[in-house]
Design a protein around this motif. Sequence first.
Motif, short mmCIF file in Angstrom:
data_model
loop_
_atom_site.label_atom_id
_atom_site.label_comp_id
_atom_site.label_asym_id
_atom_site.label_seq_id
_atom_site.Cartn_x
_atom_site.Cartn_y
_atom_site.Cartn_z
N LEU A 180 36.93 40.65 42.66
CA LEU A 180 38.15 41.18 42.06
C LEU A 180 37.89 42.49 41.32
CD1 LEU A 180 39.94 37.98 40.71
CD2 LEU A 180 40.59 39.41 42.64
N ARG A 181 36.65 42.76 40.98
CA ARG A 181 36.33 44.02 40.31
C ARG A 181 35.93 45.11 41.30
NH1 ARG A 181 31.97 43.67 37.66
NH2 ARG A 181 31.27 41.57 38.15
N ARG A 182 35.97 44.78 42.60
CA ARG A 182 35.66 45.77 43.62
C ARG A 182 36.94 46.20 44.34
NH1 ARG A 182 33.16 44.48 47.81
NH2 ARG A 182 33.34 42.20 47.79
N SER A 183 36.79 47.14 45.26
CA SER A 183 37.94 47.68 45.99
C SER A 183 38.17 46.86 47.27
CB SER A 183 37.70 49.15 46.34
OG SER A 183 37.50 49.92 45.20
N ILE A 184 38.59 45.62 47.11
CA ILE A 184 38.86 44.78 48.26
C ILE A 184 40.32 44.96 48.68
CG2 ILE A 184 37.07 43.11 47.71
CD1 ILE A 184 39.19 41.30 46.51
N SER A 185 40.66 44.49 49.86
CA SER A 185 42.01 44.67 50.38
C SER A 185 43.01 43.87 49.56
CB SER A 185 42.06 44.22 51.84
OG SER A 185 41.99 42.80 51.93
N PRO A 186 44.28 44.26 49.57
CA PRO A 186 45.29 43.53 48.79
C PRO A 186 45.36 42.05 49.17
CG PRO A 186 46.17 45.63 49.51
CD PRO A 186 44.84 45.47 50.19
N GLN A 187 45.30 41.74 50.46
CA GLN A 187 45.38 40.33 50.87
C GLN A 187 44.20 39.53 50.32
OE1 GLN A 187 46.45 39.56 55.06
NE2 GLN A 187 46.99 41.72 55.22
N ASN A 188 43.00 40.10 50.40
CA ASN A 188 41.84 39.40 49.87
C ASN A 188 41.90 39.26 48.36
OD1 ASN A 188 40.82 39.13 52.43
ND2 ASN A 188 39.35 40.81 52.26
N ARG A 189 42.46 40.25 47.68
CA ARG A 189 42.62 40.16 46.23
C ARG A 189 43.55 39.00 45.86
NH1 ARG A 189 41.35 43.43 42.18
NH2 ARG A 189 40.56 44.92 43.70
N LEU A 190 44.61 38.86 46.62
CA LEU A 190 45.55 37.76 46.37
C LEU A 190 44.88 36.42 46.64
CD1 LEU A 190 48.32 36.64 45.74
CD2 LEU A 190 49.05 37.22 48.07
N LEU A 191 44.15 36.30 47.74
CA LEU A 191 43.48 35.03 48.05
C LEU A 191 42.45 34.68 46.99
CD1 LEU A 191 42.94 35.45 51.90
CD2 LEU A 191 44.67 34.08 50.75
N ALA A 192 41.69 35.67 46.52
CA ALA A 192 40.69 35.40 45.48
C ALA A 192 41.35 34.94 44.20
CB ALA A 192 39.85 36.65 45.23
N ALA A 193 42.47 35.56 43.82
CA ALA A 193 43.17 35.16 42.61
C ALA A 193 43.70 33.74 42.72
CB ALA A 193 44.32 36.13 42.32
N VAL A 194 44.22 33.37 43.88
CA VAL A 194 44.71 32.00 44.08
C VAL A 194 43.57 31.01 43.92
CG1 VAL A 194 45.63 30.40 45.80
CG2 VAL A 194 46.66 32.66 45.54
N ALA A 195 42.43 31.28 44.58
CA ALA A 195 41.30 30.35 44.51
C ALA A 195 40.77 30.22 43.08
CB ALA A 195 40.20 30.82 45.45
N LEU A 196 40.70 31.32 42.34
CA LEU A 196 40.19 31.27 40.97
C LEU A 196 41.16 30.56 40.03
CD1 LEU A 196 38.53 34.78 40.71
CD2 LEU A 196 37.39 32.55 40.73
N CYS A 197 42.46 30.66 40.30
CA CYS A 197 43.41 29.87 39.52
C CYS A 197 43.17 28.39 39.74
CB CYS A 197 44.84 30.26 39.89
SG CYS A 197 45.42 31.80 39.17
N TYR A 198 42.93 28.00 41.00
CA TYR A 198 42.57 26.61 41.28
C TYR A 198 41.34 26.20 40.48
CZ TYR A 198 45.60 25.42 45.30
OH TYR A 198 46.66 25.10 46.09
N ALA A 199 40.31 27.04 40.51
CA ALA A 199 39.07 26.69 39.81
C ALA A 199 39.30 26.57 38.31
CB ALA A 199 38.00 27.75 40.10
N GLY A 200 40.05 27.49 37.73
CA GLY A 200 40.30 27.43 36.30
C GLY A 200 41.08 26.20 35.89
N LEU A 201 41.95 25.71 36.77
CA LEU A 201 42.75 24.52 36.47
C LEU A 201 41.98 23.22 36.72
CD1 LEU A 201 46.11 25.70 38.07
CD2 LEU A 201 45.73 25.28 35.63
N CYS A 202 41.09 23.23 37.69
CA CYS A 202 40.44 21.99 38.13
C CYS A 202 39.09 21.73 37.48
CB CYS A 202 40.26 21.99 39.65
SG CYS A 202 41.80 22.08 40.57
#
Length: 578
Positions: A180-202
């Motif tokens: 998320l701190r690199r220049s990844i594509s918008p779709q990959n940024r969204l997928l990473a944010a979704v997965a990390l929200c799962y991790a933070g909740l679980c």
Amino acid sequence: MRWGTDRWRFYRLIGREVARSVRDTYARVTGRPDILARARVTALVIAPHDLRTSDATFADDIYAGLFVFAGRSLSVSGRSPFDYAPPSPEWADILYGFGWLRHLRAADTALARANARAFVADFIAGRGDAALARPTPVAARRLISFLCQSPLVLEGADHAFYQAFLKALGKTARDLESDLRRSISPQNRLLAAVALCYAGLCCDGIQAILRRSTRILVRELERQILRDGGHRSRDPRFAMELLLDLLPLRQSFLSRSIDPPEALLHAIDRMLPLLRLLRHPDASLSHFNGMGATAADHLATLLVYDGALAQPMMHAPNSGYERLEGGRVLVVADVGAPPPLPDSINAGAGCLSFEMSSGPQRIVVNCGLPASGPELRRLARSTAAHSTATVGDTSSCRFLVGGGAWYERWAVTWLSHRIGPVILRGPRDVKSERTTEEGATILAARHDGYAGDLGIVHERRWRLASNGNVLEGEDAFLRPPAGKRGKARHRPQEVAVRFHLHPAIAARGLDDGRLELTSPIGEIWHFGAEGVPVALEESVYFAGITGARRTDQIVLYLPVADDTRIRWGFARVPARQG
């Protein structure tokens, strides 16, 4: 790739990607440590629900050592699948994403649980290719899969395996936070944010990531989900897969007594109706911009959340899709410009293409995107693979493929590795308008994808009768004013207007030059065109559930020197009485 007017775009893209690469390297060397650098996962708190349906018979294949992903298969003969070279990149993405664990969970046996734990242990122990497991979308899918399938993997596990599993979760979360701190594509940024929200909740121990990942999730949903509910990539498959993750994520917030962000709730509410717009009566989605075979059970699961009696939208101006209905007949058309360059890795050159169904049977289709194979996927994205017009045997979009000199070919390879086979250029001026006339629905649209190189603007008009018995169409190929084109662009061009038929449709020629189309449900349709010979040729349907299938296509060939119009139509033959 055709050069000329595209070369400056190509070199500008190289400059942008080189600058991004330098920034990424600088940030990696000098940047501050990520939030999870010192944190570690200490326990699992909840296991999210996996909406993707599972098939216990798939576990039988795994027991037999057969792994079938993305249309490719690998027999491991008692060894680990991580010990073999993957048969395709798409196959590897699925293997290292571990979404297939849900099929073992469906078997609900001690053997299935032991197998699942063994495969996860192989991966944690470092078997396989770490480079194949590292891409952002693969790591995001794996993190979500591990969390969702943790009851399967951890039941009966010893303490050492449990700790190793938690460590693997933490490492994947750290990798994604770094992404998320690199220049990844918008779709990959969204997928990473979704997965990390799962991790933070679980997970306990890394709750600090939840605030940051939620903030990024909100920002990316607001940027990427359009007002009519489509994703910025215009890819129905990506939208469907994203919803399959967003719905359980919403429930995970509630399970932890945390209010889900408004952007998440609004995105879900907008995205579901658009899937209905793109859905055909055979329970599959239209084959536009990256859509291949539809997992009908996944789509049905999603649409339950939209309400069983919900009506589809007819008009999606931001996403560029239109839906026409008349009686039993449905027409879905692509009347949108290509997505922004970073979001176009799966987009097709199918502007003004359409698909047509009568009842549960598709009649006119696009070829759809195959599950794997870079060359086949490139062909499936071309204009010729869509039910629209091709001018000068070229596509209406220019893709990042090929090259000129050796250094340009090398640059294309480097860019493709970084950002994928994106669209460099496509139609920019795309307009559409809907009207009604005597109960019939009329859709008119145009695009300028061929105007710059070939001096032709394509217009198409559909007219669907209210009872659905007749679909009339008109294609116009218009020359811009003489002052806006050079002599080369005024040369006559060969045009091919294609209508790809579903493999279940049987076509034969009639004595009067028309075609007779017979569907498995007993309907007979006639196709004809005014003043143009009707040809029937071979085609391929990439989006079959069991893989590519041979089919037919109707083709109208005509030369275009000046403004030219042709009319064509599909008419249902009345059923015989008695």
